[in-house]
Scaffold this motif. Sequence first.
Motif, PDB file in Angstrom:
ATOM      1  N   ILE A  77       6.204   4.939 -21.850  1.00  0.00           N
ATOM      2  CA  ILE A  77       7.051   4.627 -20.703  1.00  0.00           C
ATOM      3  C   ILE A  77       8.524   4.773 -21.057  1.00  0.00           C
ATOM      4  CG2 ILE A  77       7.788   2.743 -19.166  1.00  0.00           C
ATOM      5  CD1 ILE A  77       4.780   1.880 -19.200  1.00  0.00           C
ATOM      6  N   ARG A  78       8.919   4.332 -22.235  1.00  0.00           N
ATOM      7  CA  ARG A  78      10.329   4.439 -22.637  1.00  0.00           C
ATOM      8  C   ARG A  78      10.787   5.900 -22.741  1.00  0.00           C
ATOM      9  NH1 ARG A  78      13.456   0.444 -21.245  1.00  0.00           N
ATOM     10  NH2 ARG A  78      12.661  -1.528 -21.980  1.00  0.00           N
ATOM     11  N   GLU A  79       9.870   6.801 -23.040  1.00  0.00           N
ATOM     12  CA  GLU A  79      10.251   8.224 -23.050  1.00  0.00           C
ATOM     13  C   GLU A  79      10.500   8.731 -21.642  1.00  0.00           C
ATOM     14  OE1 GLU A  79       8.264  11.345 -25.271  1.00  0.00           O
ATOM     15  OE2 GLU A  79       7.811   9.883 -26.843  1.00  0.00           O
ATOM     16  N   ILE A  80       9.879   8.106 -20.669  1.00  0.00           N
ATOM     17  CA  ILE A  80      10.069   8.504 -19.279  1.00  0.00           C
ATOM     18  C   ILE A  80      11.362   7.916 -18.744  1.00  0.00           C
ATOM     19  CG2 ILE A  80       9.122   8.447 -16.940  1.00  0.00           C
ATOM     20  CD1 ILE A  80       6.362   7.857 -18.330  1.00  0.00           C
ATOM     21  N   VAL A  81      11.511   6.603 -18.853  1.00  0.00           N
ATOM     22  CA  VAL A  81      12.649   5.923 -18.221  1.00  0.00           C
ATOM     23  C   VAL A  81      13.831   5.707 -19.147  1.00  0.00           C
ATOM     24  CG1 VAL A  81      11.148   4.756 -16.567  1.00  0.00           C
ATOM     25  CG2 VAL A  81      11.813   3.567 -18.651  1.00  0.00           C
ATOM     26  N   GLY A  82      13.646   5.890 -20.446  1.00  0.00           N
ATOM     27  CA  GLY A  82      14.734   5.654 -21.381  1.00  0.00           C
ATOM     28  C   GLY A  82      14.975   4.172 -21.589  1.00  0.00           C
ATOM     29  N   GLU A  83      16.082   3.853 -22.209  1.00  0.00           N
ATOM     30  CA  GLU A  83      16.406   2.455 -22.502  1.00  0.00           C
ATOM     31  C   GLU A  83      17.017   1.739 -21.310  1.00  0.00           C
ATOM     32  OE1 GLU A  83      15.522   0.647 -25.160  1.00  0.00           O
ATOM     33  OE2 GLU A  83      14.411   2.455 -25.679  1.00  0.00           O
ATOM     34  N   ASP A  84      17.493   2.483 -20.324  1.00  0.00           N
ATOM     35  CA  ASP A  84      18.122   1.867 -19.149  1.00  0.00           C
ATOM     36  C   ASP A  84      17.382   2.296 -17.886  1.00  0.00           C
ATOM     37  OD1 ASP A  84      19.705   0.881 -17.120  1.00  0.00           O
ATOM     38  OD2 ASP A  84      21.581   1.671 -17.919  1.00  0.00           O
ATOM     39  N   PRO A  85      16.395   1.501 -17.448  1.00  0.00           N
ATOM     40  CA  PRO A  85      15.614   1.888 -16.278  1.00  0.00           C
ATOM     41  C   PRO A  85      16.440   1.978 -15.002  1.00  0.00           C
ATOM     42  CG  PRO A  85      14.992  -0.305 -17.027  1.00  0.00           C
ATOM     43  CD  PRO A  85      15.932   0.252 -18.037  1.00  0.00           C
ATOM     44  N   VAL A  86      17.525   1.227 -14.916  1.00  0.00           N
ATOM     45  CA  VAL A  86      18.396   1.296 -13.745  1.00  0.00           C
ATOM     46  C   VAL A  86      19.055   2.672 -13.680  1.00  0.00           C
ATOM     47  CG1 VAL A  86      20.452   0.336 -12.650  1.00  0.00           C
ATOM     48  CG2 VAL A  86      18.753  -1.187 -13.674  1.00  0.00           C
ATOM     49  N   GLU A  87      19.494   3.147 -14.828  1.00  0.00           N
ATOM     50  CA  GLU A  87      20.092   4.489 -14.890  1.00  0.00           C
ATOM     51  C   GLU A  87      19.046   5.546 -14.522  1.00  0.00           C
ATOM     52  OE1 GLU A  87      21.770   7.366 -18.362  1.00  0.00           O
ATOM     53  OE2 GLU A  87      22.534   5.299 -18.353  1.00  0.00           O
ATOM     54  N   PHE A  88      17.822   5.389 -15.051  1.00  0.00           N
ATOM     55  CA  PHE A  88      16.748   6.311 -14.713  1.00  0.00           C
ATOM     56  C   PHE A  88      16.501   6.334 -13.211  1.00  0.00           C
ATOM     57  CE2 PHE A  88      12.336   6.643 -13.393  1.00  0.00           C
ATOM     58  CZ  PHE A  88      12.045   7.941 -13.769  1.00  0.00           C
ATOM     59  N   ALA A  89      16.348   5.144 -12.614  1.00  0.00           N
ATOM     60  CA  ALA A  89      16.059   5.064 -11.181  1.00  0.00           C
ATOM     61  C   ALA A  89      17.191   5.672 -10.364  1.00  0.00           C
ATOM     62  CB  ALA A  89      15.820   3.616 -10.765  1.00  0.00           C
ATOM     63  N   GLY A  90      18.413   5.427 -10.771  1.00  0.00           N
ATOM     64  CA  GLY A  90      19.558   6.008 -10.063  1.00  0.00           C
ATOM     65  C   GLY A  90      19.560   7.520 -10.137  1.00  0.00           C
ATOM     66  N   ALA A  91      19.312   8.041 -11.335  1.00  0.00           N
ATOM     67  CA  ALA A  91      19.272   9.494 -11.503  1.00  0.00           C
ATOM     68  C   ALA A  91      18.094  10.092 -10.745  1.00  0.00           C
ATOM     69  CB  ALA A  91      19.185   9.848 -12.989  1.00  0.00           C
ATOM     70  N   PHE A  92      16.952   9.429 -10.798  1.00  0.00           N
ATOM     71  CA  PHE A  92      15.762   9.906 -10.096  1.00  0.00           C
ATOM     72  C   PHE A  92      16.014   9.956  -8.591  1.00  0.00           C
ATOM     73  CE2 PHE A  92      11.682   9.271  -7.973  1.00  0.00           C
ATOM     74  CZ  PHE A  92      10.918  10.261  -8.564  1.00  0.00           C
ATOM     75  N   ALA A  93      16.602   8.895  -8.063  1.00  0.00           N
ATOM     76  CA  ALA A  93      16.816   8.777  -6.617  1.00  0.00           C
ATOM     77  C   ALA A  93      17.959   9.633  -6.103  1.00  0.00           C
ATOM     78  CB  ALA A  93      17.076   7.320  -6.254  1.00  0.00           C
TER      79      ALA A  93
END
Length: 129
Positions: A77-93
Motif C-alpha cells: 500500500i505504501r508503494e501506491i500511496v507513498g508516505e503522505d496519503p493526503v498528497e496521493f489523494a490530492g494528486a489522484f483527484a
Amino acid sequence: MSGDEKSGFLMKVIGPRKRWRAYKARVKELPESYRTAVEAIERYLMHFVPTDEDSSASMFDDLADLFEQAAVNGTPIREIVGEDPVEFAGAFAQNYSEGGYVPARARKQLTDDIERAAGNETGKEDKTV
C-alpha cells in the motif's frame, strides 16, 4: 414527462447507482488491507473533492482499477500511496476535481486510516482494522 425525458431521467438515476454498486462490489473483493485503504481514500474523496457525476464515477472506477492491479501484483500500500496519503489523494483527484478545500481533520483521518491499512514499518499488517 415524455417517454424520452423519462428514459433520460431514469438513466441518470439508475446508471450512476448501477455503476456505484459495481464499484463497491469490486472493492469488496479486494484483500482486507487494500479494501481498507480504498475505503479510506474513497471517504476522503467523496467528502472533500467536488466533482460532477461522470467524473466521480470515473474517479472511483480508476481507484478500484489501481488497487485491484496492486493486489494482483502484491504491491504494498505504501508503494501506491507513498508516505503522505493526503498528497496521493490530492494528486489522484486532480484530474477529476473542480477544486475544493479539505479540512485538517479529514487529512489526519485519511493519514491514520492508511497507516492502519499499510501496517507498521516492520511489514506486519494491523489485523484490527
